[in-house]
Design a protein around this motif. Structure first.
Motif, PDB file in Angstrom:
ATOM      1  N   TRP A 201       0.869  -1.180   0.000  1.00 28.23           N
ATOM      2  CA  TRP A 201       0.000   0.000   0.000  1.00 28.23           C
ATOM      3  C   TRP A 201       0.907   1.232   0.000  1.00 28.23           C
ATOM      4  O   TRP A 201       1.680   1.449   0.937  1.00 28.23           O
ATOM      5  CB  TRP A 201      -0.895   0.001   1.227  1.00 28.23           C
ATOM      6  CG  TRP A 201      -2.051  -0.940   1.151  1.00 28.23           C
ATOM      7  CD1 TRP A 201      -3.348  -0.627   0.858  1.00 28.23           C
ATOM      8  CD2 TRP A 201      -2.044  -2.359   1.402  1.00 28.23           C
ATOM      9  NE1 TRP A 201      -4.147  -1.751   0.902  1.00 28.23           N
ATOM     10  CE2 TRP A 201      -3.379  -2.832   1.227  1.00 28.23           C
ATOM     11  CE3 TRP A 201      -1.043  -3.276   1.731  1.00 28.23           C
ATOM     12  CZ2 TRP A 201      -3.720  -4.171   1.392  1.00 28.23           C
ATOM     13  CZ3 TRP A 201      -1.377  -4.609   1.889  1.00 28.23           C
ATOM     14  CH2 TRP A 201      -2.705  -5.038   1.723  1.00 28.23           C
ATOM     15  N   LEU A 202       0.788   2.058  -1.037  1.00 25.06           N
ATOM     16  CA  LEU A 202       1.716   3.160  -1.268  1.00 25.06           C
ATOM     17  C   LEU A 202       0.950   4.472  -1.384  1.00 25.06           C
ATOM     18  O   LEU A 202       0.051   4.603  -2.217  1.00 25.06           O
ATOM     19  CB  LEU A 202       2.492   2.891  -2.556  1.00 25.06           C
ATOM     20  CG  LEU A 202       3.698   3.759  -2.877  1.00 25.06           C
ATOM     21  CD1 LEU A 202       4.800   3.537  -1.847  1.00 25.06           C
ATOM     22  CD2 LEU A 202       4.208   3.429  -4.273  1.00 25.06           C
ATOM     23  N   ALA A 203       1.292   5.457  -0.543  1.00 24.59           N
ATOM     24  CA  ALA A 203       0.599   6.747  -0.528  1.00 24.59           C
ATOM     25  C   ALA A 203       1.519   7.853  -1.024  1.00 24.59           C
ATOM     26  O   ALA A 203       2.683   7.938  -0.617  1.00 24.59           O
ATOM     27  CB  ALA A 203       0.116   7.076   0.879  1.00 24.59           C
ATOM     28  N   GLU A 204       0.992   8.721  -1.873  1.00 23.57           N
ATOM     29  CA  GLU A 204       1.760   9.872  -2.336  1.00 23.57           C
ATOM     30  C   GLU A 204       2.068  10.773  -1.150  1.00 23.57           C
ATOM     31  O   GLU A 204       1.239  11.009  -0.292  1.00 23.57           O
ATOM     32  CB  GLU A 204       0.974  10.650  -3.390  1.00 23.57           C
ATOM     33  CG  GLU A 204       0.815   9.918  -4.708  1.00 23.57           C
ATOM     34  CD  GLU A 204       0.183  10.794  -5.774  1.00 23.57           C
ATOM     35  OE1 GLU A 204       0.165  12.026  -5.586  1.00 23.57           O
ATOM     36  OE2 GLU A 204      -0.289  10.252  -6.782  1.00 23.57           O
ATOM     37  N   GLY A 205       3.302  11.277  -1.120  1.00 22.71           N
ATOM     38  CA  GLY A 205       3.699  12.202  -0.073  1.00 22.71           C
ATOM     39  C   GLY A 205       4.114  11.554   1.225  1.00 22.71           C
ATOM     40  O   GLY A 205       4.640  12.223   2.115  1.00 22.71           O
ATOM     41  N   VAL A 206       3.887  10.249   1.381  1.00 24.22           N
ATOM     42  CA  VAL A 206       4.298   9.545   2.608  1.00 24.22           C
ATOM     43  C   VAL A 206       5.077   8.293   2.251  1.00 24.22           C
ATOM     44  O   VAL A 206       6.156   8.053   2.734  1.00 24.22           O
ATOM     45  CB  VAL A 206       3.085   9.173   3.491  1.00 24.22           C
ATOM     46  CG1 VAL A 206       3.554   8.483   4.774  1.00 24.22           C
ATOM     47  CG2 VAL A 206       2.276  10.406   3.818  1.00 24.22           C
ATOM     48  N   GLY A 207       4.521   7.445   1.409  1.00 27.51           N
ATOM     49  CA  GLY A 207       5.230   6.264   0.955  1.00 27.51           C
ATOM     50  C   GLY A 207       4.570   4.976   1.362  1.00 27.51           C
ATOM     51  O   GLY A 207       3.355   4.869   1.371  1.00 27.51           O
ATOM     52  N   MET A 208       5.379   3.965   1.688  1.00 32.72           N
ATOM     53  CA  MET A 208       4.817   2.680   2.055  1.00 32.72           C
ATOM     54  C   MET A 208       4.052   2.810   3.359  1.00 32.72           C
ATOM     55  O   MET A 208       4.586   3.234   4.377  1.00 32.72           O
ATOM     56  CB  MET A 208       5.896   1.610   2.217  1.00 32.72           C
ATOM     57  CG  MET A 208       5.297   0.213   2.336  1.00 32.72           C
ATOM     58  SD  MET A 208       6.469  -1.060   2.835  1.00 32.72           S
ATOM     59  CE  MET A 208       6.250  -1.006   4.618  1.00 32.72           C
ATOM     60  N   ILE A 209       2.768   2.453   3.325  1.00 30.69           N
ATOM     61  CA  ILE A 209       1.928   2.510   4.513  1.00 30.69           C
ATOM     62  C   ILE A 209       1.775   1.126   5.118  1.00 30.69           C
ATOM     63  O   ILE A 209       1.768   0.955   6.342  1.00 30.69           O
ATOM     64  CB  ILE A 209       0.542   3.082   4.169  1.00 30.69           C
ATOM     65  CG1 ILE A 209       0.693   4.449   3.488  1.00 30.69           C
ATOM     66  CG2 ILE A 209      -0.316   3.184   5.425  1.00 30.69           C
ATOM     67  CD1 ILE A 209       1.440   5.478   4.322  1.00 30.69           C
ATOM     68  N   LYS A 210       1.678   0.132   4.257  1.00 29.64           N
ATOM     69  CA  LYS A 210       1.448  -1.229   4.717  1.00 29.64           C
ATOM     70  C   LYS A 210       1.981  -2.207   3.684  1.00 29.64           C
ATOM     71  O   LYS A 210       2.000  -1.894   2.489  1.00 29.64           O
ATOM     72  CB  LYS A 210      -0.056  -1.449   4.920  1.00 29.64           C
ATOM     73  CG  LYS A 210      -0.483  -2.814   5.431  1.00 29.64           C
ATOM     74  CD  LYS A 210      -1.996  -2.842   5.589  1.00 29.64           C
ATOM     75  CE  LYS A 210      -2.510  -4.204   6.004  1.00 29.64           C
ATOM     76  NZ  LYS A 210      -3.985  -4.228   6.142  1.00 29.64           N
ATOM     77  N   GLN A 211       2.424  -3.371   4.145  1.00 27.51           N
ATOM     78  CA  GLN A 211       2.901  -4.414   3.233  1.00 27.51           C
ATOM     79  C   GLN A 211       2.562  -5.763   3.835  1.00 27.51           C
ATOM     80  O   GLN A 211       2.715  -5.981   5.043  1.00 27.51           O
ATOM     81  CB  GLN A 211       4.409  -4.283   3.009  1.00 27.51           C
ATOM     82  CG  GLN A 211       5.003  -5.251   2.004  1.00 27.51           C
ATOM     83  CD  GLN A 211       5.392  -6.581   2.631  1.00 27.51           C
ATOM     84  OE1 GLN A 211       5.715  -6.632   3.815  1.00 27.51           O
ATOM     85  NE2 GLN A 211       5.343  -7.629   1.852  1.00 27.51           N
ATOM     86  N   GLU A 212       2.076  -6.673   3.007  1.00 26.38           N
ATOM     87  CA  GLU A 212       1.758  -8.034   3.443  1.00 26.38           C
ATOM     88  C   GLU A 212       2.425  -9.052   2.533  1.00 26.38           C
ATOM     89  O   GLU A 212       2.456  -8.869   1.312  1.00 26.38           O
ATOM     90  CB  GLU A 212       0.237  -8.257   3.442  1.00 26.38           C
ATOM     91  CG  GLU A 212      -0.505  -7.414   4.455  1.00 26.38           C
ATOM     92  CD  GLU A 212      -2.009  -7.646   4.452  1.00 26.38           C
ATOM     93  OE1 GLU A 212      -2.668  -7.215   5.408  1.00 26.38           O
ATOM     94  OE2 GLU A 212      -2.505  -8.259   3.473  1.00 26.38           O
TER      95      GLU A 212
END
Length: 231
Positions: A201-212
């Protein structure tokens, strides 16, 4: 040594750390920015943390190059090991220098032990213009090692990298609108082949939020979530 190399490879290949910059929407290029991720086991119990700090940003020709310092701690807060890696950003496209996954100090120590190491691969890329349904380029890295006549190869192939959808996701760090990127990975080492699937899960301006990460049969192996960040 084998476990350390394997951990270094996987920790980067399944992780995308990010923030906004004029070159990249996703990867941070500001010195001092820091990110902390909490790892969880398949039962959802905390299993340690990974912390990243951007220690250096510099220009190399037309490219901007950032160095990340990375620290692993176990679930008891004990330091496991520290490392660093770098990537470059040019014309809105981020590429990773796989050789930088292995710090020069560590490489020198191994060389003094008589270990010869050759690292090759195809850079992992992340463009700015992500769209749902987009297929991203494959990536791979191979480490060939030789010591006292004993040879060992470790390879990781990332395939079927797709932008699956957009959705909102919440962690202890907040709620974020994300792109969901899926991929398959195949790791080969010491005669063994390990196949996994992952979601990022990748958010603009922050980056990786979650990974499974999942086994090839779909069972959850582990997950990692953004627990704190400062930029």
């Amino acid at each position: 040594m084998k476990n350390l190399l394997f951990t270094l490879l996987l920790s980067f290949l399944i992780t995308g750390i990010t923030a906004q910059d004029s070159c990249s929407k996703f990867y941070p290029l500001e010195e001092g920015s820091s990110f902390e991720y909490t790892n969880y086991d398949k039962k959802g119990k905390p299993d340690g943390t990974v912390s990243y700090t951007i220690s250096n940003v510099r220009q190399e020709g037309a490219a901007t190059v950032a160095t990340f310092d990375m620290k692993f701690q176990d679930k008891k807060g004990k330091d496991v090991f520290e490392s660093n890696y770098s990537f470059s950003c040019e014309n809105g496209l981020v590429k990773v220098d796989y050789k930088s996954l292995f710090p020069s100090q560590m490489m020198q120590q191994y060389s003094e032990m008589g270990l010869e190491m050759d690292i090759s691969g195809t850079d992992i890329e992340l463009p700015n213009d992500l769209n749902v349904g987009q297929q991203l380029n494959d990536a791979n890295v191979t480490v060939a090692m030789s010591m006292s006549g004993i040879n060992m190869n470790v390879s990781v192939d990332q395939t079927n990298r797709n932008v699956e959808k957009k959705e909102s996701v919440t962690t202890s760090a907040g709620t974020f609108d994300c792109y969901v990127i899926t991929e398959n990975s195949t790791t080969k080492t010491m005669g063994a082949t390990i196949k996994m699937k992952s979601k990022l899960w990748l958010a603009e301006g922050v980056g990786m939020i979650k990974q499974e990460s999942y086994k090839d049969n779909g069972n959850l192996i582990s997950k990692s979530e953004l627990s704190a960040y400062n930029k």
